[in-house]
Design an enzyme around this catalytic site. Structure first.
Site, short mmCIF file in Angstrom:
data_model
loop_
_atom_site.label_atom_id
_atom_site.label_comp_id
_atom_site.label_asym_id
_atom_site.label_seq_id
_atom_site.Cartn_x
_atom_site.Cartn_y
_atom_site.Cartn_z
CB SER A 74 36.81 -48.09 8.26
OG SER A 74 37.87 -49.07 8.48
CB THR A 127 39.72 -47.54 13.09
OG1 THR A 127 39.12 -46.25 13.45
CG2 THR A 127 41.37 -47.32 13.68
CB THR A 152 40.81 -44.21 11.23
OG1 THR A 152 39.42 -44.35 11.24
CG2 THR A 152 41.01 -42.85 12.01
NE ARG A 181 35.16 -37.58 15.33
CZ ARG A 181 35.49 -39.03 15.32
NH1 ARG A 181 36.25 -39.37 14.36
NH2 ARG A 181 35.32 -39.87 16.33
CB THR A 233 38.51 -49.61 16.32
OG1 THR A 233 37.76 -51.13 16.77
CG2 THR A 233 39.76 -50.14 15.85
N GLY A 234 36.29 -47.74 17.25
CA GLY A 234 34.89 -47.48 17.89
C GLY A 234 34.82 -46.12 18.16
#
Ligand code: ASP
Length: 353
Positions: free
Chosen positions: A85, A205, A223, A233, A256-257
């Site tokens: 990640s 991340t 990340t 993106r 994170t997420g």
């Protein structure tokens, strides 16, 4: 959900202070309470940062500035091919190319630097630092970021490991409605595809915030972003205020997420502002979760119980050395180093499966 008396009291206290700003708090659970490490160095990170915070604390104890420490710490994770990640070995975009995002913030000088969608450089956090220190800019993206890194002597290398390529190929070969392209739709549409089952898509991340011996804060988030993203993106991680934020007088926060949730809600900056208003790190993180949920009008992001489907996790420390974390869904663990050891905590959360 059963609430303990303590949770109830804490929730009431939060409500009392914020009703005018944020009405309609859904039920949620707090964890064990504000954790204090007053007056001593402290480092917080996402749960994948164990080696990172060990390294960072070692440096801080030897007198390093918090920024040197957090960058050296996350470099270990960036270099690790087994963390898919972050950095080298990170999962690629939908065309099989690894694109990295990273940012750094330095509290003592209140400066920041970041890079987004950078290819072929495995330590984007180091490049972000150079953007901060050796340019008049804060954010450089894509090809420009790569050229900037090369001008500073970084070597290009292939970041796609065999393991990541195989994972990507598996995804590509099974493409269905689970990519990021959406057909024309209305805000009311629920079943238009997309991949927002919490935990379905590979997020990951590392965020790391530190308070050093001189009482200065620094942080970084780095990340490979959302796996199989549309090329170009950019998530929240390299965006100051979204994936990280600090004010050296107040505290430091990161996330994170699902990055899009933070891009819309300026979540990390809000956490620091909530702490400035007197909220504990945990309460501030919870308010950021709630802000995301309250702002959402897109039905496709809601489950059958009208709960926001994506997972977002927050991590925060304040100037007093208190720490806390929260996530939309239960299971948002975070770790700290308090100078003696690495300790794991379960953050507060809004929803439980
Ligand atoms: N927040 C990152 C992004 O959206 C991904 C993650 O934390 O998993 O790019």
């Amino acid at each position: 959900m059963n609430k303990t008396r303590r949770e109830f009291i804490k929730q009431s206290a939060l409500l009392g202070a914020t009703t005018t700003l944020i009405p309609a708090i859904p039920s949620f659970s707090f964890s064990e309470g504000a954790k204090s490490n007053a007056g001593k160095p402290i480092i917080i990170s996402s749960a994948n940062g164990k080696e990172a915070i060990k390294k960072a604390m070692e440096m801080i104890q030897q007198g390093s500035d918090a920024l040197d420490a957090v960058i050296a710490g996350v470099n270990i994770v960036e270099d690790d091919p087994n963390d898919m990640s972050v950095g080298y070995g990170g999962l690629p975009n939908e065309e099989g190319v690894v694109e990295l995002d990273a940012a750094v913030m330095h509290g003592a000088t209140m400066r920041a630097g970041s890079v987004a969608s950078i290819r072929n450089i495995k330590n984007p956090s180091k490049v972000a630092r150079l953007v901060m220190e050796r340019s008049d800019h804060i954010l450089i993206v894509g090809e420009g970021a790569l050229r900037f890194a090369k001008a500073h002597g970084f070597q290009e290398e292939n970041l796609l490991t065999e393991k990541a390529r195989e994972e990507w190929l598996k995804w590509k070969e099974n493409l269905s409605n689970q990519d990021d392209w959406l057909p024309q739709h209305s805000i009311e549409d629920k079943d238009i595809g997309g991949l927002f089952e919490p935990f379905y898509r590979h997020y990951g991340t590392i965020h790391c915030s530190a308070l050093d011996k001189n009482g200065n804060l620094s942080c970084t988030t780095t990340t490979s972003g959302l796996a199989y993203k549309i090329p170009g993106r950019v998530g929240d991680s390299p965006i100051i205020g979204a994936g990280l934020y600090l004010d050296n007088e107040v505290g430091s926060a990161g996330s994170t997420g699902r990055g899009e949730s933070n891009l819309f809600n300026c979540s990390s900056a809000m956490i620091v502002e909530y702490m400035r208003q007197g909220k504990s790190p945990e309460q501030a993180c919870m308010l950021a979760c709630k802000r995301i949920v309250d702002h959402n009008k897109e039905k496709r992001l809601l489950d059958e119980k009208n709960r926001y489907k994506p997972q977002v996790k927050f991590y925060a420390i304040n100037k007093q050395g208190e720490h806390g974390g929260a996530s939309i869904w239960k299971g948002g663990k975070y770790i700290i180093h308090d100078g003696t050891d690495v300790k794991e905590f379960e953050g507060a959360y809004l929803y439980e499966k």
